[in-house]
Design an enzyme around this catalytic site. Structure first.
Site, PDB file in Angstrom:
ATOM      1  N   HIS A  99       0.848  -1.189   0.000  1.00 14.16           N
ATOM      2  CA  HIS A  99       0.000   0.000   0.000  1.00 14.16           C
ATOM      3  C   HIS A  99       0.878   1.231   0.000  1.00 14.16           C
ATOM      4  CE1 HIS A  99       0.625  -1.536   4.086  1.00 14.16           C
ATOM      5  NE2 HIS A  99       0.740  -0.271   4.465  1.00 14.16           N
ATOM      6  N   HIS A 101       0.933   5.053   1.198  1.00 18.17           N
ATOM      7  CA  HIS A 101       0.291   6.074   2.031  1.00 18.17           C
ATOM      8  C   HIS A 101       0.381   7.407   1.289  1.00 18.17           C
ATOM      9  CE1 HIS A 101       0.488   3.789   5.983  1.00 18.17           C
ATOM     10  NE2 HIS A 101       1.435   3.163   5.319  1.00 18.17           N
TER      11      HIS A 101
HETATM   12  P1  AMP Z   1       1.764   0.065   7.367  1.00 19.31           P
HETATM   13  O1  AMP Z   1       2.187   0.265   8.791  1.00 19.31           O
HETATM   14  O2  AMP Z   1       2.582   0.821   6.361  1.00 19.31           O
HETATM   15  O3  AMP Z   1       1.616  -1.404   7.017  1.00 19.31           O
HETATM   16  O4  AMP Z   1       0.323   0.734   7.241  1.00 19.31           O
HETATM   17  C1  AMP Z   1      -0.856   0.071   7.548  1.00 19.31           C
HETATM   18  C2  AMP Z   1      -1.903   1.121   7.687  1.00 19.31           C
HETATM   19  O5  AMP Z   1      -3.179   0.504   7.595  1.00 19.31           O
HETATM   20  C3  AMP Z   1      -1.873   1.880   9.010  1.00 19.31           C
HETATM   21  O6  AMP Z   1      -1.678   3.274   8.759  1.00 19.31           O
HETATM   22  C4  AMP Z   1      -3.242   1.584   9.636  1.00 19.31           C
HETATM   23  O7  AMP Z   1      -3.775   2.689  10.310  1.00 19.31           O
HETATM   24  C5  AMP Z   1      -4.061   1.206   8.420  1.00 19.31           C
HETATM   25  N1  AMP Z   1      -5.199   0.345   8.656  1.00 19.31           N
HETATM   26  C6  AMP Z   1      -5.229  -0.776   9.425  1.00 19.31           C
HETATM   27  N2  AMP Z   1      -6.455  -1.333   9.367  1.00 19.31           N
HETATM   28  C7  AMP Z   1      -7.206  -0.562   8.548  1.00 19.31           C
HETATM   29  C8  AMP Z   1      -8.554  -0.618   8.095  1.00 19.31           C
HETATM   30  N3  AMP Z   1      -9.409  -1.593   8.464  1.00 19.31           N
HETATM   31  N4  AMP Z   1      -8.998   0.370   7.264  1.00 19.31           N
HETATM   32  C9  AMP Z   1      -8.159   1.360   6.886  1.00 19.31           C
HETATM   33  N5  AMP Z   1      -6.876   1.450   7.270  1.00 19.31           N
HETATM   34  C10 AMP Z   1      -6.406   0.514   8.099  1.00 19.31           C
END
Ligand code: AMP
Ligand code: ZN
Length: 113
Positions: A99, A101
């Site tokens: 993903h 950001h």
């Molecule tokens: P990373 O730490 O780069 O893997 O980012 C994962 C991101 O996913 C974090 O910023 C979380 O806040 C976000 N996240 C986790 N669960 C969900 C969800 N159900 N819907 C939207 N974002 C989420």
């Protein structure tokens, strides 16, 4: 597959979706770190950046393109924004479906923060 973001793609759990096309989905981060904090993902499951193959180059370019387009639509393209992709444990990756950001609407510092 037991993947949170695949479940959002498949509408098995809700996501606050802001953009979708054949290959890409974008939705608001549940724990936003900026006034805009959108996650842009490929619909196809790819666990980490390390799993990218040459055939995925256009897909990754598409993630970046969608990020830039959302930034423009939201009016902060010119003032600036940050895109981040975390890889594996030390990189801070917590969801193992790649993903991008997109964060905008505040000032970011570098390095860190
Ligand atoms: P990373 O730490 O780069 O893997 O980012 C994962 C991101 O996913 C974090 O910023 C979380 O806040 C976000 N996240 C986790 N669960 C969900 C969800 N159900 N819907 C939207 N974002 C989420
Ligand atoms: Zn997945």
């Amino acid at each position: 597959m037991d993947c949170l973001f695949c479940k959002i793609v498949n509408r098995e759990i809700p996501g606050d979706i802001v953009f979708e096309d054949d290959e890409v989905l974008a939705f608001n981060d549940i724990n936003p770190q900026a006034p805009t904090h959108v996650l842009i993902i490929p619909k196809r499951h790819i666990a980490t950046l390390n799993d990218l193959e040459e055939g995925d180059l256009a897909l990754v370019g598409r993630l970046q393109y969608v990020a830039a387009r959302l930034a423009r639509e939201r009016g902060f393209a010119e003032e600036g924004y940050r895109v981040v992709m975390n890889c594996n444990d030390l990189g801070g990756q917590t969801v193992y479906h790649i993903h991008m950001h997109l964060m905008g609407g505040r000032r970011f510092t570098w390095p860190a923060g």
